[in-house]
Design a protein around this motif. Structure first.
Motif, PDB file in Angstrom:
ATOM      1  N   LYS A 166     -27.601 -16.691 -34.591  1.00 59.42           N
ATOM      2  CA  LYS A 166     -27.521 -17.941 -33.856  1.00 59.42           C
ATOM      3  C   LYS A 166     -27.892 -17.679 -32.409  1.00 59.42           C
ATOM      4  O   LYS A 166     -27.373 -16.761 -31.781  1.00 59.42           O
ATOM      5  N   GLY A 167     -28.816 -18.470 -31.869  1.00 57.18           N
ATOM      6  CA  GLY A 167     -29.340 -18.172 -30.549  1.00 57.18           C
ATOM      7  C   GLY A 167     -28.705 -18.987 -29.448  1.00 57.18           C
ATOM      8  O   GLY A 167     -27.783 -19.773 -29.648  1.00 57.18           O
ATOM      9  N   LYS A 168     -29.201 -18.760 -28.233  1.00 58.57           N
ATOM     10  CA  LYS A 168     -28.768 -19.525 -27.077  1.00 58.57           C
ATOM     11  C   LYS A 168     -29.219 -20.967 -27.239  1.00 58.57           C
ATOM     12  O   LYS A 168     -30.107 -21.270 -27.997  1.00 58.57           O
ATOM     13  N   SER A 169     -28.603 -21.856 -26.475  1.00 59.12           N
ATOM     14  CA  SER A 169     -29.032 -23.244 -26.518  1.00 59.12           C
ATOM     15  C   SER A 169     -30.390 -23.358 -25.840  1.00 59.12           C
ATOM     16  O   SER A 169     -30.819 -22.488 -25.093  1.00 59.12           O
ATOM     17  N   LYS A 226     -34.635 -25.210 -26.152  1.00 54.58           N
ATOM     18  CA  LYS A 226     -35.648 -25.687 -27.078  1.00 54.58           C
ATOM     19  C   LYS A 226     -35.925 -24.649 -28.166  1.00 54.58           C
ATOM     20  O   LYS A 226     -35.918 -23.454 -27.925  1.00 54.58           O
ATOM     21  N   HIS A 227     -36.188 -25.145 -29.365  1.00 54.73           N
ATOM     22  CA  HIS A 227     -36.595 -24.275 -30.472  1.00 54.73           C
ATOM     23  C   HIS A 227     -37.917 -24.796 -31.029  1.00 54.73           C
ATOM     24  O   HIS A 227     -38.183 -26.002 -31.016  1.00 54.73           O
ATOM     25  N   ARG A 284     -36.837 -19.380 -30.513  1.00 49.34           N
ATOM     26  CA  ARG A 284     -36.270 -19.942 -29.301  1.00 49.34           C
ATOM     27  C   ARG A 284     -37.330 -20.001 -28.218  1.00 49.34           C
ATOM     28  O   ARG A 284     -38.340 -19.299 -28.287  1.00 49.34           O
ATOM     29  N   GLU A 285     -37.076 -20.763 -27.173  1.00 49.47           N
ATOM     30  CA  GLU A 285     -38.054 -20.867 -26.095  1.00 49.47           C
ATOM     31  C   GLU A 285     -38.217 -19.561 -25.332  1.00 49.47           C
ATOM     32  O   GLU A 285     -39.211 -19.368 -24.618  1.00 49.47           O
ATOM     33  N   ASP A 286     -37.277 -18.605 -25.484  1.00 51.00           N
ATOM     34  CA  ASP A 286     -37.439 -17.303 -24.842  1.00 51.00           C
ATOM     35  C   ASP A 286     -38.262 -16.338 -25.697  1.00 51.00           C
ATOM     36  O   ASP A 286     -38.455 -15.183 -25.341  1.00 51.00           O
ATOM     37  N   VAL A 333     -35.324 -16.553 -34.595  1.00 46.75           N
ATOM     38  CA  VAL A 333     -33.915 -16.508 -34.994  1.00 46.75           C
ATOM     39  C   VAL A 333     -33.686 -16.910 -36.447  1.00 46.75           C
ATOM     40  O   VAL A 333     -32.553 -16.899 -36.923  1.00 46.75           O
ATOM     41  N   ILE A 369     -29.029 -23.588 -36.427  1.00 48.98           N
ATOM     42  CA  ILE A 369     -29.175 -24.758 -35.566  1.00 48.98           C
ATOM     43  C   ILE A 369     -29.359 -26.001 -36.429  1.00 48.98           C
ATOM     44  O   ILE A 369     -29.510 -25.918 -37.652  1.00 48.98           O
ATOM     45  N   GLU A 394     -32.366 -29.761 -32.705  1.00 50.77           N
ATOM     46  CA  GLU A 394     -32.671 -28.742 -31.701  1.00 50.77           C
ATOM     47  C   GLU A 394     -34.113 -28.230 -31.800  1.00 50.77           C
ATOM     48  O   GLU A 394     -34.511 -27.372 -31.020  1.00 50.77           O
TER      49      GLU A 394
END
Length: 334
Positions: free
Chosen positions: A4-7, A9-10, A27-29, A33, A68, A72
């Motif tokens: 489970k990632g950070k909040s 954009k996905h 994830r946007e980073d 995930v 998610i 998301e």
């Protein structure tokens, strides 16, 4: 299973071909995930409903594995085999929107996402050679061209190469070219002892013709042994590949020195692949300044990277996260 990632954009990436349907959530980073794989479906042959069913199943499982909710997912990129004609992309996009209830979806031919499986930038060219062959170009404005059926039958990847290799065996039997180590390879595949019997199987058995594509790794091995006929075949095929790239760049008014050219697909795999070496050398000779890279990710990762680009995010700034998470989830190309 992904973590489970950070909040934030996905991005949902989908890659559908005739063999499999894959989905991944990034994830946007840049960290992937969640991922999933389902059956393949080529919608022009198997129907849009079947293709949508497999894409939806893969997407929903990847989203669950990412931990998610659908809300998301900020953007979805679907690379789908069979999107070849004007309007196909809109039809698949709208059908996916209805099926998955997602916000923004971009659908394109699966050759386009293959570009992003090797290049962390927004423009360039890709040649995908597996069982068949396709390619695409994307210019700086985002305009795309997909080769599709502009590529003739004799250019259709491993299937065409294997048939052309067999033709070298027939030519050698006639004395049109020197004896070749390809002969025992094909005799063994056909389980026959002479070329007459091999020719009969080839001309009368469609299943045998289809099975020839599985000999590609062995054909490349014969070329590594400096067999004249096999080397000649790869020289011819690599010339044709580079001619397609040259023509595409001219058509799109793209300058080689400003572009990356991605080689993707099973036919180009391997650190010491004699076909890949030839293609790279000929690109460097004929398209001076162009950078050649091999795809390092599965195409579904390319779909996610394309999503980053379309959201205005720089994939190169996220390279470490993309690579590390793709390795964990088995999405690096071997």
């Amino acid at each position: 299973m992904g973590k489970k990632g950070k909040s934030g954009k996905h991005i949902l990436g989908i890659d559908q071909g005739g063999t499999k349907t894959a989905a991944a959530v990034m994830r946007e980073d840049g960290f992937i995930v969640g991922s999933a794989i389902k059956k393949g479906a080529y919608f022009p042959d198997e129907g849009v409903e079947n293709a949508l069913e497999q894409m939806a199943a893969a997407a929903e499982e990847a989203i669950r594995n990412a931990g998610i909710g659908k809300g998301e997912i900020a953007y979805t990129v679907a690379g789908v085999g069979g999107i070849d004609w004007a309007g196909d992309d809109i039809m698949i996009r709208d059908a996916l929107k209805e099926r998955l209830s997602l916000k923004e979806i971009f659908a394109c031919n699966d050759a386009v996402i293959a570009f992003y499986s090797g290049a962390l930038r927004s423009h360039g060219a890709v040649i995908c050679a597996g069982t068949g062959m396709n390619g695409a170009l994307i210019d700086k404005s985002g305009r795309q061209f997909v080769y599709g059926d502009y590529m003739g039958e004799k250019a259709q990847g491993g299937s065409a190469l294997a048939k052309r290799a067999l033709r070298k065996v027939f030519d050698a039997e006639l004395g049109l070219c020197p004896p070749t180590k390809l002969k025992p390879l094909f005799l063994g595949q056909a389980e026959v002892t002479d070329v007459d019997a091999l020719l009969k199987r080839y001309m009368t058995e469609s299943e045998f013709r289809r099975e020839l594509r599985f000999l590609m790794p062995q054909i490349l091995m014969v070329a590594k042994l400096e067999d004249e006929a096999a080397c000649s075949l790869l020289d011819e095929f690599s010339d044709e590949i580079v001619a397609y790239i040259e023509a595409g760049l001219r058509k799109m008014d793209m300058k080689p020195e400003e572009e990356e050219i991605v080689l993707a697909g099973s036919v180009f795999k391997g650190a010491d692949n004699p076909l890949t070496r030839r293609v790279i050398r000929k690109i460097q000779e004929r398209l001076q300044g162009a950078k050649v890279v091999q795809a390092c990710y599965e195409p579904v990762v390319g779909a996610c990277i394309m999503g980053l680009v379309r959201l205005g995010m720089d994939p190169s700034e996220r390279e470490k996260g993309i690579h590390e998470s793709a390795a964990v989830l088995g999405l690096l190309r071997s």
